[in-house]
Design an enzyme around this catalytic site. Structure first.
Site, mmCIF file in Angstrom:
data_model
loop_
_atom_site.group_PDB
_atom_site.id
_atom_site.type_symbol
_atom_site.label_atom_id
_atom_site.label_comp_id
_atom_site.label_asym_id
_atom_site.label_seq_id
_atom_site.Cartn_x
_atom_site.Cartn_y
_atom_site.Cartn_z
ATOM 1 C CB CYS A 39 -0.875 -0.051 1.257
ATOM 2 S SG CYS A 39 -1.630 1.521 1.684
ATOM 3 C CD1 TRP A 72 -6.829 -3.152 4.676
ATOM 4 C CD2 TRP A 72 -5.432 -4.594 3.694
ATOM 5 N NE1 TRP A 72 -6.297 -2.538 3.569
ATOM 6 C CE2 TRP A 72 -5.442 -3.390 2.944
ATOM 7 C CE3 TRP A 72 -4.615 -5.643 3.251
ATOM 8 C CZ2 TRP A 72 -4.677 -3.216 1.795
ATOM 9 C CZ3 TRP A 72 -3.867 -5.465 2.095
ATOM 10 C CH2 TRP A 72 -3.898 -4.266 1.385
ATOM 11 C CB VAL A 104 -11.774 -1.260 7.124
ATOM 12 C CG1 VAL A 104 -10.624 -1.916 7.882
ATOM 13 C CG2 VAL A 104 -13.037 -1.261 7.960
ATOM 14 C CB SER A 122 -2.368 8.141 5.297
ATOM 15 O OG SER A 122 -2.566 8.585 3.998
ATOM 16 C CE1 TYR A 168 -3.299 2.932 -6.909
ATOM 17 C CE2 TYR A 168 -4.783 1.099 -6.521
ATOM 18 C CZ TYR A 168 -3.591 1.747 -6.278
ATOM 19 O OH TYR A 168 -2.684 1.198 -5.398
HETATM 20 N N1 LIG Z 1 -7.678 7.778 2.612
HETATM 21 C C1 LIG Z 1 -6.877 6.773 3.011
HETATM 22 C C2 LIG Z 1 -6.657 5.860 1.844
HETATM 23 C C3 LIG Z 1 -5.882 4.685 2.212
HETATM 24 C C4 LIG Z 1 -6.209 3.546 1.267
HETATM 25 O O1 LIG Z 1 -6.994 3.663 0.321
HETATM 26 N N2 LIG Z 1 -5.580 2.415 1.544
HETATM 27 C C5 LIG Z 1 -5.895 1.246 0.789
HETATM 28 C C6 LIG Z 1 -4.678 0.377 0.619
HETATM 29 S S1 LIG Z 1 -3.428 1.162 -0.331
HETATM 30 C C7 LIG Z 1 -6.918 0.451 1.530
HETATM 31 O O2 LIG Z 1 -6.704 0.046 2.639
HETATM 32 N N3 LIG Z 1 -8.054 0.226 0.883
HETATM 33 C C8 LIG Z 1 -9.086 -0.541 1.450
HETATM 34 C C9 LIG Z 1 -10.435 -0.034 1.057
HETATM 35 O O3 LIG Z 1 -10.526 1.106 0.571
HETATM 36 O O4 LIG Z 1 -11.396 -0.773 1.237
HETATM 37 C C10 LIG Z 1 -5.596 7.363 3.520
HETATM 38 O O5 LIG Z 1 -5.129 8.364 2.959
HETATM 39 O O6 LIG Z 1 -5.098 6.858 4.490
#
Ligand SMILES: N[C@@H](CCC(=O)N[C@@H](CS)C(=O)NCC(=O)O)C(=O)O
Length: 302
Positions: A39, A72, A104, A122, A168
């Site tokens: 990620c 996850w 999540v 994040s 993406y």
């Molecule tokens: N907005 C989040 C995005 C994080 C994100 O999209 N992470 C992905 C992995 S790279 C994830 O866990 N996706 C799971 C989902 O959206 O269901 C951040 O900036 O922390």
């Protein structure tokens, strides 16, 4: 990241504050990050923690590399959840707020003291790590200099939207014209970054900032995944002289080199999206010479 209508994307938006204005104070040993190796957002967190010298003050662990419909999970490959023994990351959200429904994601910041998720935004987490942990951090690097914070925010947000998320959206587009438009727009931004990096060693001249870490997390994935898997293939990063030399220059820094597992990243991307890669076969290439020297340090003062 699927979005449920009328529910905000991030429902855990706790902020860490030195001044006691929130329930979350910066304390060594109190917080834990759940990260995922493939990620890009997690990659940024891992590198920022290391650059700031916060590795021993804030613990981190990995979820399983691949995510299925249950989200996850903790599996033998990366070991059990060391904090709570949960089976799924969503368990941490439910334990924090039993009525929780929604996004999540990794990275997730967990507070041992109050036994709850602090945040999974994040960007805000990175800002708090940089600005609120200065008395705990063992390194003095300033990744978010006060006088250029607005510029860093603006550039990081463009990097995220126009390069990171854009790849993406191109990769998952089901419409030829839409896909082509997205790829051309993405490469227009890469051309702009290429030009910018002709003027200074880093995105903000001689200062390594949060924006560089954000861009690194994308560049590290581009040629091994986004270029072919997401059909973002007008050029590879190695075809951009400045971007490629800049990426190698970052890779020469220990935080970037030791925390970037290209083979694991490649396996995640080619394994996690069966609609794009039904066989699950992970390409053997491309062969990228990350160790080739770059002349970037000469640009330090520009
Ligand atoms: N907005 C989040 C995005 C994080 C994100 O999209 N992470 C992905 C992995 S790279 C994830 O866990 N996706 C799971 C989902 O959206 O269901 C951040 O900036 O922390």
């Amino acid at each position: 990241m699927p979005r449920i209508e009328s529910v905000p994307l991030h429902q855990f938006v706790g902020r860490i504050r030195k001044d006691g204005s929130t329930p979350f104070a910066p304390e060594p040993g109190r917080y834990h990050f759940y990260l995922a190796i493939g990620c890009p957002y997690s990659h940024v967190i891992a590198i920022v923690l290391n650059l700031l010298g916060l590795d021993s003050a804030i613990s981190q662990s990995l979820v399983d590399d691949l995510r299925d419909a249950r989200g996850w999970a903790f599996r033998p490959l990366r070991g059990p959840d060391p904090i709570n023994g949960f089976a799924f990351l969503s368990d941490a959200y439910m334990a924090s707020r039993p009525s929780f429904v929604g996004h999540v994601s990794c990275p997730t910041l967990w507070d041992r003291r109050t036994a709850q998720v602090v945040s999974n935004d994040s960007h805000e987490i990175v800002v708090d790590l940089i600005t609120q942990f200065d008395e705990i951090a063992t390194e003095t690097v300033d990744l978010y200099p006060e006088n250029i914070r607005a510029d860093i925010d603006a550039l990081s947000s463009r990097i995220l939207d126009e390069v990171g998320i854009a790849t993406y959206l191109a990769g998952f587009s089901n419409d030829q014209a839409d896909y082509a438009g997205k790829v051309h727009a993405l490469f227009a931004t890469l051309d702009e970054l290429e030009e910018r990096l002709g003027k200074g060693r880093f995105l903000f001249g001689d200062r390594l900032t949060e924006s560089d870490v954000r861009l690194w997390a994308i560049l590290a994935r581009f040629d091994i995944a986004y270029h072919s898997l997401f059909r973002a293939n007008l050029r590879r990063i190695i075809d951009f002289p400045n971007l490629w030399a800049y990426a190698r220059d970052l890779y020469a820094l220990p935080a970037f080199r030791t925390l970037s597992d290209f083979e694991a990243i490649k396996a995640v991307y080619w394994g996690m999206f069966p609609t794009l890669n039904p066989s699950g076969i992970v390409p053997v290439g491309p062969l990228l010479n990350w160790h080739a020297p770059s002349d970037r340090t000469a640009k330090a003062g520009i």
